[in-house]
Enzyme design. Structure first.
Site, PDB file in Angstrom:
ATOM      1  N   ASP A 134      24.575 -39.204  -8.067  1.00 16.86           N
ATOM      2  CA  ASP A 134      23.361 -39.991  -7.858  1.00 16.86           C
ATOM      3  C   ASP A 134      22.466 -39.538  -6.721  1.00 16.86           C
ATOM      4  OD1 ASP A 134      24.821 -40.673  -5.636  1.00 16.86           O
ATOM      5  OD2 ASP A 134      25.363 -42.659  -6.345  1.00 16.86           O
TER       6      ASP A 134
ATOM      7  N   GLU B   1      19.835 -44.073  -4.729  1.00 16.26           N
ATOM      8  CA  GLU B   1      20.889 -43.618  -5.653  1.00 16.26           C
ATOM      9  C   GLU B   1      20.887 -44.376  -6.976  1.00 16.26           C
ATOM     10  OE1 GLU B   1      21.306 -44.251  -2.429  1.00 16.26           O
ATOM     11  OE2 GLU B   1      21.883 -42.321  -1.567  1.00 16.26           O
TER      12      GLU B   1
ATOM     13  N   HIS C 203      28.046 -38.388  10.396  1.00 18.10           N
ATOM     14  CA  HIS C 203      27.146 -37.616   9.526  1.00 18.10           C
ATOM     15  C   HIS C 203      26.171 -36.826  10.410  1.00 18.10           C
ATOM     16  CE1 HIS C 203      23.956 -36.936   6.591  1.00 18.10           C
ATOM     17  NE2 HIS C 203      24.722 -37.387   5.633  1.00 18.10           N
TER      18      HIS C 203
HETATM   19  C1  UD1 Z   1      22.490 -37.669   0.836  1.00 16.86           C
HETATM   20  C2  UD1 Z   1      22.228 -38.413  -0.489  1.00 16.86           C
HETATM   21  C3  UD1 Z   1      23.163 -39.613  -0.617  1.00 16.86           C
HETATM   22  C4  UD1 Z   1      24.622 -39.202  -0.396  1.00 16.86           C
HETATM   23  C5  UD1 Z   1      24.748 -38.448   0.923  1.00 16.86           C
HETATM   24  C6  UD1 Z   1      26.154 -37.939   1.089  1.00 16.86           C
HETATM   25  C7  UD1 Z   1      19.924 -38.467  -1.337  1.00 16.86           C
HETATM   26  C8  UD1 Z   1      18.585 -39.086  -1.228  1.00 16.86           C
HETATM   27  N1  UD1 Z   1      20.860 -38.906  -0.480  1.00 16.86           N
HETATM   28  O1  UD1 Z   1      22.121 -38.572   1.875  1.00 16.86           O
HETATM   29  O2  UD1 Z   1      23.025 -40.170  -1.897  1.00 16.86           O
HETATM   30  O3  UD1 Z   1      25.394 -40.370  -0.336  1.00 16.86           O
HETATM   31  O4  UD1 Z   1      23.860 -37.316   0.906  1.00 16.86           O
HETATM   32  O5  UD1 Z   1      26.420 -37.599   2.405  1.00 16.86           O
HETATM   33  O6  UD1 Z   1      20.131 -37.600  -2.136  1.00 16.86           O
HETATM   34  N2  UD1 Z   1      21.988 -32.982   7.828  1.00 16.86           N
HETATM   35  C9  UD1 Z   1      22.348 -31.843   8.508  1.00 16.86           C
HETATM   36  N3  UD1 Z   1      23.323 -31.041   7.980  1.00 16.86           N
HETATM   37  C10 UD1 Z   1      23.971 -31.323   6.818  1.00 16.86           C
HETATM   38  C11 UD1 Z   1      23.606 -32.506   6.130  1.00 16.86           C
HETATM   39  C12 UD1 Z   1      22.594 -33.303   6.637  1.00 16.86           C
HETATM   40  O7  UD1 Z   1      21.815 -31.538   9.564  1.00 16.86           O
HETATM   41  O8  UD1 Z   1      24.848 -30.570   6.401  1.00 16.86           O
HETATM   42  C13 UD1 Z   1      20.923 -33.842   8.377  1.00 16.86           C
HETATM   43  C14 UD1 Z   1      19.509 -33.232   8.199  1.00 16.86           C
HETATM   44  O9  UD1 Z   1      18.735 -33.553   9.320  1.00 16.86           O
HETATM   45  C15 UD1 Z   1      18.987 -34.011   6.980  1.00 16.86           C
HETATM   46  C16 UD1 Z   1      19.626 -35.367   7.194  1.00 16.86           C
HETATM   47  O10 UD1 Z   1      20.924 -35.098   7.712  1.00 16.86           O
HETATM   48  O11 UD1 Z   1      17.573 -34.035   6.930  1.00 16.86           O
HETATM   49  C17 UD1 Z   1      19.718 -36.265   5.979  1.00 16.86           C
HETATM   50  O12 UD1 Z   1      20.279 -35.569   4.847  1.00 16.86           O
HETATM   51  P1  UD1 Z   1      19.912 -36.062   3.347  1.00 16.86           P
HETATM   52  O13 UD1 Z   1      20.610 -35.201   2.359  1.00 16.86           O
HETATM   53  O14 UD1 Z   1      18.435 -36.191   3.209  1.00 16.86           O
HETATM   54  O15 UD1 Z   1      20.436 -37.536   3.308  1.00 16.86           O
HETATM   55  P2  UD1 Z   1      21.900 -38.126   3.359  1.00 16.86           P
HETATM   56  O16 UD1 Z   1      21.829 -39.384   4.139  1.00 16.86           O
HETATM   57  O17 UD1 Z   1      22.853 -37.076   3.755  1.00 16.86           O
HETATM   58  N1  UDP Z   2      34.256 -36.896   3.886  1.00 18.61           N
HETATM   59  C1  UDP Z   2      34.575 -35.696   4.519  1.00 18.61           C
HETATM   60  N2  UDP Z   2      34.427 -35.595   5.871  1.00 18.61           N
HETATM   61  C2  UDP Z   2      33.948 -36.603   6.638  1.00 18.61           C
HETATM   62  C3  UDP Z   2      33.585 -37.820   5.988  1.00 18.61           C
HETATM   63  C4  UDP Z   2      33.746 -37.919   4.610  1.00 18.61           C
HETATM   64  O1  UDP Z   2      35.023 -34.751   3.861  1.00 18.61           O
HETATM   65  O2  UDP Z   2      33.840 -36.439   7.856  1.00 18.61           O
HETATM   66  C5  UDP Z   2      34.416 -37.003   2.412  1.00 18.61           C
HETATM   67  C6  UDP Z   2      35.074 -38.240   1.876  1.00 18.61           C
HETATM   68  O3  UDP Z   2      36.463 -38.086   1.758  1.00 18.61           O
HETATM   69  C7  UDP Z   2      34.433 -38.382   0.500  1.00 18.61           C
HETATM   70  C8  UDP Z   2      33.057 -37.825   0.703  1.00 18.61           C
HETATM   71  O4  UDP Z   2      33.107 -37.042   1.882  1.00 18.61           O
HETATM   72  O5  UDP Z   2      35.093 -37.552  -0.464  1.00 18.61           O
HETATM   73  C9  UDP Z   2      32.057 -38.940   0.832  1.00 18.61           C
HETATM   74  O6  UDP Z   2      30.846 -38.402   1.212  1.00 18.61           O
HETATM   75  P1  UDP Z   2      29.663 -39.265   1.810  1.00 18.61           P
HETATM   76  O7  UDP Z   2      30.218 -40.481   2.455  1.00 18.61           O
HETATM   77  O8  UDP Z   2      28.853 -38.324   2.633  1.00 18.61           O
HETATM   78  O9  UDP Z   2      28.807 -39.611   0.520  1.00 18.61           O
HETATM   79  P2  UDP Z   2      28.883 -40.736  -0.614  1.00 18.61           P
HETATM   80  O10 UDP Z   2      30.227 -40.686  -1.238  1.00 18.61           O
HETATM   81  O11 UDP Z   2      28.559 -42.025   0.041  1.00 18.61           O
HETATM   82  O12 UDP Z   2      27.800 -40.330  -1.548  1.00 18.61           O
END
Ligand code: UD1
Ligand code: UDP
Length: 363
Positions: free
Chosen positions: A96, A132, A237
């Protein structure tokens, strides 16, 4: 030879798609192409490294503090040429995220078949989780194959009028992933730091929760201040907004460790060692019932009702007082704790990937 392209972009998609890629690669009748959008960077690479998967394409779209427009526009533009050039028979997407929906949209424009892994999860509230819920409903309109993890998800798709011949109940591939990760005799410096205390594991990242994050953390902090036998580990995160609030609210508490995101093997083993988990994550709600770990879900809705019915998950919302009370109760009430800490797995038998790939081969 059938050409199957697997496209994903964030940590949870990677964790749940790597087992599918392993399975695809076992089949001689399939050519597998892996493309990542790079919606996540470091957090995605952590998973690719663990599963030793090297994508053929990486669109490298991530920007600091990206918004939904940034993600959507860039993926759509960068994916066009690759899809035209590769012209796959099927594209597999997962779940999603914006990567998932925009990839499906690009495939729709090019009339390429889409297989949706983890199809049919619903809250029917378009703003919870946001975006999502829209993403998965949108992919549901486009997809040719719906790989539903549970019968409940299948029922949602049937209610929406999807053809029953295109819906397959496979289990969730996250259970396949757990087979690769949880190990006996796991140890880690953070686990040693916890020692004999009760370990609480926290994650929080949802877009719609960010404005409430301060209150959420305040509720948690009040409990930590009252229970001296509890230590909390928070792998934060990489979203810089979240990291700043976490530091502000938790920085000065010596029973809270704020650490970087853990690789999935380490994280799953931390889950296995935890006393309880506080989260707003989707994937963790699926993993915890299998590991018998009580989870307080800091959200108002869930698209994973199976874990709530199993008794492992409890929805506690995002209000400071409700979080404080629910967290405190679970630490104090042993009967409730034991009732929640049952190991029940509503998400399948760990061979979801095999089922998905069998179906693709036979279609
Ligand atoms: C995204 C997904 C969400 C999912 C989540 C899993 C969308 C809109 N959101 O949200 O559905 O639950 O991923 O974790 O698709 N960043 C880094 N390095 C990384 C990852 C993220 O620096 O490896 C930072 C960046 O500044 C980025 C911000 O986190 O702009 C947000 O990342 P983004 O993918 O937009 O949103 P999530 O909250 O991670
Ligand atoms: N996870 C991970 N490292 C972390 C936190 C979560 O590998 O420090 C794993 C967790 O076990 C799960 C997945 O990441 O499999 C969940 O990801 P996230 O919470 O980012 O996204 P969501 O599931 O809410 O989309």
């Amino acid at each position: 030879m059938k050409k199957v392209m697997v496209i994903f972009g964030t940590r949870p998609e990677a964790i749940k798609m790597c087992p599918v890629i392993y399975e695809l690669r076992k089949r001689s009748e399939i050519e597998t192409i892996v493309c990542v959008t790079g919606q996540h960077k470091e957090m995605l690479n952590q998973v690719l490294d663990i599963f030793k998967i090297v994508p053929k394409y990486n669109l490298s779209i991530m920007q600091d503090k990206q918004d939904l427009f940034d993600i959507s526009i860039t993926i759509l533009q960068r994916l066009r040429e690759i899809l035209i050039q590769e012209n796959p028979d099927v594209v597999l997407v997962h779940g999603d995220t914006s990567t998932t929906f925009i990839t499906a949209l690009a495939c729709y424009y090019l009339k390429i078949k889409v297989g949706h892994v983890e199809a049919g999860l619903r809250t029917y509230d378009l703003y919870s989780p946001f975006p999502e819920e829209f993403n998965r409903q949108g992919v549901g309109i486009i997809a040719k194959y719906h790989f539903a993890p549970t019968d409940e998800a299948r029922q949602n798709l049937l209610k929406e009028g999807k053809d029953e011949n295109d819906i397959f109940v496979t289990g969730n591939t996250v259970i396949d992933a757990l087979k690769y990760t949880v190990i006996d005799n796991f140890t880690h410096p953070e686990i040693e730091w916890v020692g004999d205390s009760r370990m609480v594991l926290l994650t929080a990242h949802r877009r719609e929760n960010i404005s409430s994050l301060q209150k959420i953390f305040k509720g948690i902090r009040r409990v930590l201040d009252e229970f001296e036998d509890v230590k909390l580990i928070y792998p934060v995160h990489l979203n810089p907004v979240i990291r700043e609030i976490a530091r502000e609210e938790f920085g000065d508490c010596n029973r809270i460790h704020i650490i970087d995101p853990l690789d999935v093997v380490t994280f799953h083993n931390f889950m296995a060692k935890a006393y309880l988990i506080l989260t707003d994550s989707g994937g963790i709600q699926e993993e915890a019932p299998s590991l018998g770990k009580p989870v307080l879900v800091m959200r108002d809705t869930t698209e994973r009702p199976e874990g709530v019915k199993a008794g492992t998950l409890k929805l506690i919302g995002t209000q400071e007082n409700k979080i404080y009370e629910s967290f405190k109760n679970l630490l104090s009430d042993e009967t409730e704790y034991i009732a929640m800490a049952k190991s029940i797995n509503p998400y399948g038998d760990g061979v979801a990937s095999k089922r998905i790939v069998d179906i693709i081969c036979n279609r």
